[in-house]
Scaffold this active site. Structure first.
Site, PDB file in Angstrom:
ATOM      1  N   ARG A  81      -2.580   9.420  -7.046  1.00 39.84           N
ATOM      2  CA  ARG A  81      -1.588   9.181  -5.992  1.00 39.84           C
ATOM      3  C   ARG A  81      -0.349   8.504  -6.556  1.00 39.84           C
ATOM      4  O   ARG A  81       0.783   8.840  -6.190  1.00 39.84           O
ATOM      5  CB  ARG A  81      -2.205   8.313  -4.885  1.00 39.84           C
ATOM      6  CG  ARG A  81      -3.164   9.065  -3.980  1.00 39.84           C
ATOM      7  CD  ARG A  81      -4.033   8.111  -3.161  1.00 39.84           C
ATOM      8  NE  ARG A  81      -3.266   7.256  -2.271  1.00 39.84           N
ATOM      9  CZ  ARG A  81      -3.038   7.538  -0.983  1.00 39.84           C
ATOM     10  NH1 ARG A  81      -3.511   8.635  -0.454  1.00 39.84           N
ATOM     11  NH2 ARG A  81      -2.354   6.698  -0.225  1.00 39.84           N
ATOM     12  N   ASP A 102      -0.954   0.693  -5.470  1.00 41.28           N
ATOM     13  CA  ASP A 102      -1.938   1.614  -4.904  1.00 41.28           C
ATOM     14  C   ASP A 102      -3.114   1.654  -5.866  1.00 41.28           C
ATOM     15  O   ASP A 102      -2.943   1.464  -7.080  1.00 41.28           O
ATOM     16  CB  ASP A 102      -1.361   3.016  -4.698  1.00 41.28           C
ATOM     17  CG  ASP A 102      -2.167   3.815  -3.689  1.00 41.28           C
ATOM     18  OD1 ASP A 102      -1.854   3.740  -2.488  1.00 41.28           O
ATOM     19  OD2 ASP A 102      -3.128   4.495  -4.095  1.00 41.28           O
ATOM     20  N   ALA A 125       1.524   4.456  -1.759  1.00 38.50           N
ATOM     21  CA  ALA A 125       1.460   5.921  -1.796  1.00 38.50           C
ATOM     22  C   ALA A 125       1.393   6.482  -0.369  1.00 38.50           C
ATOM     23  O   ALA A 125       0.803   5.843   0.507  1.00 38.50           O
ATOM     24  CB  ALA A 125       0.257   6.373  -2.616  1.00 38.50           C
ATOM     25  N   ASP A 178       1.652  -1.557   4.961  1.00 39.55           N
ATOM     26  CA  ASP A 178       1.188  -0.434   5.772  1.00 39.55           C
ATOM     27  C   ASP A 178      -0.210  -0.074   5.277  1.00 39.55           C
ATOM     28  O   ASP A 178      -0.388   0.893   4.542  1.00 39.55           O
ATOM     29  CB  ASP A 178       2.160   0.741   5.625  1.00 39.55           C
ATOM     30  CG  ASP A 178       1.846   1.875   6.588  1.00 39.55           C
ATOM     31  OD1 ASP A 178       1.934   1.658   7.794  1.00 39.55           O
ATOM     32  OD2 ASP A 178       1.496   2.983   6.122  1.00 39.55           O
ATOM     33  N   LYS A 235       8.106   5.522   2.223  1.00 40.62           N
ATOM     34  CA  LYS A 235       8.642   4.222   2.627  1.00 40.62           C
ATOM     35  C   LYS A 235       9.251   3.497   1.431  1.00 40.62           C
ATOM     36  O   LYS A 235      10.240   2.778   1.563  1.00 40.62           O
ATOM     37  CB  LYS A 235       7.542   3.374   3.275  1.00 40.62           C
ATOM     38  CG  LYS A 235       6.993   3.958   4.577  1.00 40.62           C
ATOM     39  CD  LYS A 235       5.929   3.054   5.176  1.00 40.62           C
ATOM     40  CE  LYS A 235       5.273   3.691   6.394  1.00 40.62           C
ATOM     41  NZ  LYS A 235       4.399   4.813   6.019  1.00 40.62           N
ATOM     42  N   CYS A 243      -0.501   3.568  11.438  1.00 38.87           N
ATOM     43  CA  CYS A 243      -0.372   4.809  12.218  1.00 38.87           C
ATOM     44  C   CYS A 243      -1.597   4.926  13.129  1.00 38.87           C
ATOM     45  O   CYS A 243      -2.171   5.997  13.287  1.00 38.87           O
ATOM     46  CB  CYS A 243      -0.215   6.024  11.313  1.00 38.87           C
ATOM     47  SG  CYS A 243      -1.516   6.221  10.074  1.00 38.87           S
ATOM     48  N   ASP A 255      -5.402  -3.065  -6.556  1.00 37.46           N
ATOM     49  CA  ASP A 255      -5.666  -3.448  -5.170  1.00 37.46           C
ATOM     50  C   ASP A 255      -4.774  -4.642  -4.846  1.00 37.46           C
ATOM     51  O   ASP A 255      -4.809  -5.668  -5.537  1.00 37.46           O
ATOM     52  CB  ASP A 255      -7.146  -3.822  -5.023  1.00 37.46           C
ATOM     53  CG  ASP A 255      -7.535  -4.172  -3.593  1.00 37.46           C
ATOM     54  OD1 ASP A 255      -6.640  -4.428  -2.771  1.00 37.46           O
ATOM     55  OD2 ASP A 255      -8.745  -4.206  -3.323  1.00 37.46           O
ATOM     56  N   CYS A 287       0.889  -1.177   0.000  1.00 36.65           N
ATOM     57  CA  CYS A 287       0.000   0.000   0.000  1.00 36.65           C
ATOM     58  C   CYS A 287       0.914   1.211   0.000  1.00 36.65           C
ATOM     59  O   CYS A 287       1.165   1.821   1.033  1.00 36.65           O
ATOM     60  CB  CYS A 287      -0.907  -0.018   1.226  1.00 36.65           C
ATOM     61  SG  CYS A 287      -1.839  -1.568   1.435  1.00 36.65           S
TER      62      CYS A 287
END
Length: 513
Positions: free
Chosen positions: A288, A283, A261, A330, A265, A382, A310, A259
């Site tokens: 993006r 993404d 965008a 992430d 990272k 996050c 996806d 994942c």
């Protein structure tokens, strides 16, 4: 006016709890993402001050059609002609703060039409209120107004400005020398988090945990700095640097960023790989990915393939991914760990939303573990919520044969942990690695071995809130045990302790003069 409207729309989204700053900016469809992100970030930084100025000058009472947020945002350069979908109109509750920031703290209003004229009409009143505020707080510079405002919430710690040196284009010593020539004072390697808290003015440190990560005071704005615009440095929170650092792919490896965008990272992975190997980045959003491609090119990243897809639809048996041995995952999350500096209490996500996010996260983590050649995977969010973190890891390890081993924390000694009643599989396929034992914040005690996970928070680590788990395949065909379970990342170490300045490489680098 388009830039102001787009920034106001992002601020409104934050107020409603629609997501974090980065997600809202990248989903705004605004054509100049970097410009918009800088604008919103600076407005949020000055938001407590702007609230006081607007109240003291009674601007909203004098101008009934002007909404609160447009008055806040600063100018981050130029003004495109179209705001695009999702932009806030001038009557939006987000709009007045944009204009006031630009007028008093930014580089001056460069666009805005009649709203620009309106802001200038009240300039004398606003400047008088700013002067009164400085006298009241006994400061002389605009920046000095920030510290007391940001320290107002109980237990809050301003997050420093973290700067990752992009080793694909330069080296740590050259970047330090460049900042010294710009009048900054380098204080060496930090010995504690307290030293990071004490940073002020034009002083900076080398981070105590991560190599090639410099730390500046929270108010430092480097968006217009030559090192940033040329891709020699990346403005990236320390916690966001942990996933790639702990994944630690060997040069020449094939890696998936599931994942990807906005791409910070991904660029970090490329730096660790030294541009040797292949990165597959996914993404679902075309814009993006386009923005990410521009950023990666500026950072000097090669050997990557971007796919608008996806990750859940990617076939692990596809020969294209037969050599993928590392995956960084992430996924979308609640963003509850992001420090937005918005002067309000964050609304907790609903139980229904947390369950939906956790369901997606379990699905995508399980999918990632099904790649046949996978050796190591880092799962990160996050988010501060256990439902999206420890509970996801526990559920997926249970599903895939979840008796597992994890490295003990005491002096690096390895021990075995078996989750009772979850599986009788004598040869579990994945283990949870106790990465970075010296990191101070560990996973919540949700299951035996959960302390092997890492957590971060503004209070404890001076970063955004974050969660990281490192999983390794073991048994037949497994990778050798990760040296990360001992103490530090050997690739960054080069004979030094973690966080120490790496030796200069012999390879020729671009030097910024």
């Amino acid at each position: 006016m388009a830039l102001y409207s787009a920034a106001a729309a992002v601020l409104e989204g934050l107020e409603r709890g629609d997501g974090g700053v980065k997600n809202l900016v990248y989903n705004s469809r605004f054509p100049h993402v970097r410009q918009l992100f800088a604008l919103v970030s600076e407005t949020l930084r000055y938001s407590p001050v702007l609230e006081k100025l607007l109240a003291g000058a009674a601007l909203l009472q004098a101008e009934k059609k002007l909404s609160p947020q447009l008055a806040k945002v600063r100018r981050a350069g130029g003004c495109p002609s179209a705001a695009g979908p999702g932009a806030a109109g001038p009557g939006s509750p987000a709009c007045p703060q944009v204009l006031v920031y630009d007028l008093l703290f930014g580089k001056g209003l460069k666009c805005g039409g009649r709203w620009k004229a309106l802001a200038r009409r009240h300039r004398a009143r606003l400047e008088a209120e700013l002067a009164r505020l400085k006298v009241q707080q006994k400061v002389s510079r605009n920046e000095d107004l920030l510290a007391p405002a940001q320290g107002g919430s109980p237990g809050a710690s301003p997050v420093p400005r973290y700067v990752r040196v992009n080793t694909l284009k330069t080296c740590l010593d050259d970047v330090i020398d460049f900042f010294k020539r710009q009048g900054y004072s380098y204080l060496g390697k930090a010995a504690s988090v307290e030293e990071l808290k004490a940073l002020s003015g034009k002083k900076f440190l080398l981070d105590l945990h991560l190599p090639e990560l410099l730390v500046f005071p929270p108010q430092t704005d480097l968006h217009d700095n030559l090192l940033y615009t040329s891709g020699h440095i990346i403005l990236q929170d320390k916690a966001s640097c942990l996933p790639a650092f702990l994944l630690d792919p060997a040069a020449g490896s094939h890696v998936i960023d599931a994942c990807a965008a906005p791409g910070n990272k991904t660029s970090h992975l490329a730096a660790i790989l030294k541009n040797k190997g292949q990165i597959f980045a996914f993404d679902v959003d075309t814009k993006r990915l386009a923005t990410m491609n521009t950023m990666l090119m500026r950072a000097g990243v090669t050997g990557f393939q971007l796919a608008q897809q996806d990750f859940l639809t990617v076939d692990p048996q596809d020969p294209k991914y037969s050599k993928v041995t590392y995956i960084l995952l992430d996924p979308s999350c609640s963003g509850s760990g992001m420090v937005n500096r918005v002067p309000r209490e964050e609304a907790a996500p609903s139980t229904e939303r947390l369950q939906a996010l956790a369901g997606f996260q379990r699905k995508v983590l399980s999918h990632a573990l099904s790649f046949p050649a996978l050796r190591r995977l880092v799962y990160s969010t996050c988010s501060l919520h256990r439902e999206e973190n420890e509970d996801v890891v526990q559920a997926v390890l249970r599903e895939r044969g979840s008796a597992f081993r994890c490295a003990g924390r005491r002096e690096g000694v390895t021990r075995s942990v078996v989750l009772q009643g979850l599986s009788t599989d004598p040869c579990p396929r994945h283990r949870l690695v106790n990465a970075f034992p010296s990191w101070p914040c560990r996973g919540l005690a949700a299951f035996p071995g959960a302390e092997s996970c890492l957590r971060a928070s503004p209070m404890d680590t001076l970063t955004h809130g974050f969660f990281v788990a490192v999983l390794e395949r073991h048994g037949e065909g497994a990778a050798a045990p990760s040296s990360l379970a001992v103490e530090e990342n050997p690739q960054h170490r080069e004979g030094t302790e973690p966080g120490a300045a790496p030796k200069k490489r012999k390879r020729k680098r671009q030097r910024v003069k």
